[in-house]
Design a protein around this motif. Structure first.
Motif, PDB file in Angstrom:
ATOM      1  N   VAL A 137       0.834  -1.198   0.000  1.00 42.80           N
ATOM      2  CA  VAL A 137       0.000   0.000   0.000  1.00 42.80           C
ATOM      3  C   VAL A 137       0.871   1.251   0.000  1.00 42.80           C
ATOM      4  N   ASP A 138       1.936   1.249   0.811  1.00 47.95           N
ATOM      5  CA  ASP A 138       2.833   2.403   0.865  1.00 47.95           C
ATOM      6  C   ASP A 138       3.558   2.603  -0.460  1.00 47.95           C
ATOM      7  N   SER A 139       3.720   1.512  -1.237  1.00 46.75           N
ATOM      8  CA  SER A 139       4.398   1.620  -2.521  1.00 46.75           C
ATOM      9  C   SER A 139       3.464   2.142  -3.616  1.00 46.75           C
ATOM     10  N   ILE A 140       2.224   1.637  -3.653  1.00 47.99           N
ATOM     11  CA  ILE A 140       1.283   2.007  -4.718  1.00 47.99           C
ATOM     12  C   ILE A 140       0.534   3.297  -4.383  1.00 47.99           C
ATOM     13  N   PHE A 141       0.164   3.476  -3.105  1.00 41.72           N
ATOM     14  CA  PHE A 141      -0.579   4.667  -2.681  1.00 41.72           C
ATOM     15  C   PHE A 141       0.222   5.403  -1.598  1.00 41.72           C
ATOM     16  N   PRO A 142       1.402   5.941  -1.925  1.00 40.82           N
ATOM     17  CA  PRO A 142       2.252   6.537  -0.883  1.00 40.82           C
ATOM     18  C   PRO A 142       1.645   7.770  -0.213  1.00 40.82           C
ATOM     19  N   MET A 143       0.742   8.490  -0.886  1.00 43.96           N
ATOM     20  CA  MET A 143       0.184   9.719  -0.323  1.00 43.96           C
ATOM     21  C   MET A 143      -1.200   9.521   0.278  1.00 43.96           C
ATOM     22  N   PHE A 144      -1.728   8.287   0.199  1.00 42.62           N
ATOM     23  CA  PHE A 144      -3.107   8.074   0.645  1.00 42.62           C
ATOM     24  C   PHE A 144      -3.234   8.206   2.159  1.00 42.62           C
ATOM     25  N   ARG A 145      -2.213   7.815   2.899  1.00 45.70           N
ATOM     26  CA  ARG A 145      -2.278   7.918   4.365  1.00 45.70           C
ATOM     27  C   ARG A 145      -2.428   9.370   4.822  1.00 45.70           C
ATOM     28  N   ARG A 146      -1.947  10.298   3.996  1.00 47.80           N
ATOM     29  CA  ARG A 146      -2.027  11.718   4.355  1.00 47.80           C
ATOM     30  C   ARG A 146      -3.294  12.376   3.835  1.00 47.80           C
TER      31      ARG A 146
END
Length: 311
Positions: A137-146
């Protein structure tokens, strides 16, 4: 990926239709009409439930009598690379595409008794420390957590998974990071009345049992959606609006009996549409009975199966 019987049935139908005007077309492939087929045997083969390698190969069109009349054309340029602006990105994707093609051609790895061991280059592997889902998830959607959920950001990204279990795990993980208020929509399941022994099946297969069934192409019994969540349509609803099986959308409004969503890609990108509840009947041949599931024909699409037919 269609079974060879589908093409052979079309061939017989075309010959039967065209012979009305020209009796000689009865002996011509597809009644003398030119038919263009697209696909790649290295990527997708016919889906044969619980089939062996022999069954799958035997169901492919190159095992049909029609293959003698086919002329194969091969693509020599990767057209996807033309849309990229960065030269570095072009080189990376071209290198990966060649590696995948070499695997399909069997030029990588040493074959031993029908099996081949292939070493995956380090640049194609994500190093996982603890949680594999968190890593990808951090690789494909790196900005989604923010909280970055821009449409342009979401429409070009998706995680491919081999099974429905992994798809559900990734989607639930991603959905938890969406801070908007969500709604859970349960389905209404019942045994199809078309079965002659529907009364007996209704006694054996209770709603609780039907709610627990998970089939490819049918949403789960409980569907949790949030505004801003990307979803994928599982049924053809309106071709003129682009509402077809596989259309990706983003949820814009949640109501009791209908959903509002915005189409992400295609000719109708940006159009807002309404998605109603529908009665869906799974076609899984492994089930010894038929049942209907009344639910929104959608699934979250942070992660999707590589081949929906195989689940």
């Amino acid at each position: 990926m269609m079974h060879k019987f589908c093409f052979e049935a079309l061939d017989r139908s075309m010959r039967d239709i065209m012979r009305v005007k020209n009796p000689n077309t009865l002996d011509m492939t597809f009644g003398g009409k030119t038919v263009v087929l697209g696909g790649d045997f290295r990527q997708i083969l016919p889906v044969i439930p619980k089939g062996t390698r022999k069954d799958i190969v035997g169901a492919s069109i190159n095992a049909s009598y029609l293959w003698r009349s086919c002329k194969v054309f091969k693509l020599t340029k990767n057209l996807r690379l033309r849309s990229l602006q960065s030269e570095t990105e072009v080189q990376e994707i071209e290198k990966f595409a060649k590696w995948i093609a070499n695997i399909g051609d069997g030029t990588i790895g040493e074959s031993l008794h029908g099996e081949c061991e292939i070493n995956i280059p380090e640049e194609f592997v994500l190093t996982c420390v603890e949680d594999p889902i968190s890593t990808i998830v951090d690789s494909i959607f790196p900005m989604f957590r923010r909280g970055h959920s821009d449409i342009e950001y979401l429409k070009d990204r998706a995680i491919l998974a081999p099974t429905l279990d992994i798809v559900d795990a990734v989607n639930e993980y991603m959905n938890d990071y969406n801070n908007t208020e969500g709604r859970t929509y349960p389905s209404c399941d019942s045994v199809c009345k078309s079965d002659s022994n529907v009364d007996m099946l209704a006694d054996l297969h209770t709603p609780e049992f039907l709610n627990g069934l998970r089939c490819s192409g049918v949403p789960n019994h409980s569907l949790t959606l949030k505004v801003g969540s990307p979803v994928m349509l599982l049924r053809n609803i309106d071709h003129s609006l682009g509402l077809c099986n596989g259309t990706r959308m983003i949820i814009s409004k949640l109501a009791d009996h209908v959903l509002e969503a915005q189409i992400l890609c295609g000719a109708s990108a940006g159009t807002k549409v309404l998605i109603p509840r529908m009665s869906l009947t799974p076609s899984d041949p492994r089930l010894p009975f038929k049942f209907q599931r009344k639910q929104f024909p959608l699934m979250l699409s942070y992660a999707m199966t590589i081949n929906k037919s195989q689940g």
